[in-house]
Design a protein around this motif. Structure first.
Motif, PDB file in Angstrom:
ATOM      1  N   LEU A  89       8.930  -0.834 -15.145  1.00 16.39           N
ATOM      2  CA  LEU A  89       7.582  -0.460 -14.706  1.00 16.39           C
ATOM      3  C   LEU A  89       7.419  -0.470 -13.194  1.00 16.39           C
ATOM      4  O   LEU A  89       6.432   0.064 -12.679  1.00 16.39           O
ATOM      5  CB  LEU A  89       6.550  -1.413 -15.327  1.00 16.39           C
ATOM      6  N   ALA A  90       8.347  -1.043 -12.469  1.00 18.38           N
ATOM      7  CA  ALA A  90       8.194  -1.169 -11.018  1.00 18.38           C
ATOM      8  C   ALA A  90       8.110   0.193 -10.341  1.00 18.38           C
ATOM      9  O   ALA A  90       7.262   0.407  -9.465  1.00 18.38           O
ATOM     10  CB  ALA A  90       9.360  -1.974 -10.452  1.00 18.38           C
ATOM     11  N   CYS A  91       8.945   1.131 -10.717  1.00 23.33           N
ATOM     12  CA  CYS A  91       8.954   2.439 -10.064  1.00 23.33           C
ATOM     13  C   CYS A  91       7.659   3.218 -10.327  1.00 23.33           C
ATOM     14  O   CYS A  91       7.008   3.669  -9.387  1.00 23.33           O
ATOM     15  CB  CYS A  91      10.177   3.234 -10.498  1.00 23.33           C
ATOM     16  N   PRO A  92       7.223   3.434 -11.562  1.00 21.44           N
ATOM     17  CA  PRO A  92       5.992   4.200 -11.780  1.00 21.44           C
ATOM     18  C   PRO A  92       4.752   3.530 -11.185  1.00 21.44           C
ATOM     19  O   PRO A  92       3.882   4.203 -10.638  1.00 21.44           O
ATOM     20  CB  PRO A  92       5.868   4.321 -13.288  1.00 21.44           C
ATOM     21  N   VAL A  93       4.691   2.206 -11.283  1.00 21.17           N
ATOM     22  CA  VAL A  93       3.530   1.505 -10.728  1.00 21.17           C
ATOM     23  C   VAL A  93       3.529   1.620  -9.208  1.00 21.17           C
ATOM     24  O   VAL A  93       2.506   1.891  -8.584  1.00 21.17           O
ATOM     25  CB  VAL A  93       3.515   0.023 -11.184  1.00 21.17           C
ATOM     26  N   GLY A  94       4.696   1.454  -8.593  1.00 26.20           N
ATOM     27  CA  GLY A  94       4.797   1.589  -7.136  1.00 26.20           C
ATOM     28  C   GLY A  94       4.454   2.998  -6.682  1.00 26.20           C
ATOM     29  O   GLY A  94       3.765   3.193  -5.681  1.00 26.20           O
ATOM     30  N   MET A  95       4.919   4.014  -7.402  1.00 30.04           N
ATOM     31  CA  MET A  95       4.620   5.403  -7.043  1.00 30.04           C
ATOM     32  C   MET A  95       3.130   5.686  -7.185  1.00 30.04           C
ATOM     33  O   MET A  95       2.525   6.343  -6.333  1.00 30.04           O
ATOM     34  CB  MET A  95       5.423   6.356  -7.941  1.00 30.04           C
ATOM     35  N   GLY A  96       2.534   5.196  -8.243  1.00 29.38           N
ATOM     36  CA  GLY A  96       1.093   5.377  -8.427  1.00 29.38           C
ATOM     37  C   GLY A  96       0.295   4.715  -7.312  1.00 29.38           C
ATOM     38  O   GLY A  96      -0.676   5.286  -6.810  1.00 29.38           O
ATOM     39  N   LEU A  97       0.706   3.543  -6.904  1.00 30.75           N
ATOM     40  CA  LEU A  97       0.033   2.844  -5.816  1.00 30.75           C
ATOM     41  C   LEU A  97       0.163   3.620  -4.505  1.00 30.75           C
ATOM     42  O   LEU A  97      -0.822   3.792  -3.769  1.00 30.75           O
ATOM     43  CB  LEU A  97       0.623   1.438  -5.655  1.00 30.75           C
ATOM     44  N   MET A  98       1.355   4.138  -4.220  1.00 35.80           N
ATOM     45  CA  MET A  98       1.539   4.917  -2.992  1.00 35.80           C
ATOM     46  C   MET A  98       0.701   6.191  -3.005  1.00 35.80           C
ATOM     47  O   MET A  98       0.092   6.568  -2.006  1.00 35.80           O
ATOM     48  CB  MET A  98       3.022   5.254  -2.803  1.00 35.80           C
ATOM     49  N   MET A  99       0.641   6.874  -4.159  1.00 32.22           N
ATOM     50  CA  MET A  99      -0.171   8.091  -4.252  1.00 32.22           C
ATOM     51  C   MET A  99      -1.643   7.770  -4.039  1.00 32.22           C
ATOM     52  O   MET A  99      -2.361   8.490  -3.349  1.00 32.22           O
ATOM     53  CB  MET A  99       0.040   8.765  -5.611  1.00 32.22           C
TER      54      MET A  99
END
Length: 72
Positions: free
Chosen positions: A10-20
């Motif tokens: 989950l780290a990658c999708p959550v991190g990408m969502g936060l950056m977006m």
């Protein structure tokens, strides 16, 4: 304990969502280094293009279908 195995997944999708979300927030101010070209620089570039057109095409645009720069 099994939820610990899901963290790397989950780290990658959550991190990408936060950056977006951070990038799309309204009211973001641009940094001063991202300022557009100043009016003085634009005038200098227009003069340089005009000089190049004069030297290359005798003041006429190539093939006679272009437009010379605005002489403001």
């Amino acid at each position: 304990m099994n939820w610990l195995y899901a963290l790397p997944v989950l780290a990658c999708p959550v991190g990408m969502g936060l950056m977006m979300w951070l990038m799309m927030r309204p009211g973001r101010s641009q940094s001063p280094s991202a300022d557009p070209v100043s009016g003085k620089e634009i005038e200098q570039l227009r003069a340089e293009v005009s000089r190049l057109q004069q030297s290359q095409f005798g003041g006429y645009p190539p093939h006679g279908d272009g437009v010379l720069l605005d002489k403001r």
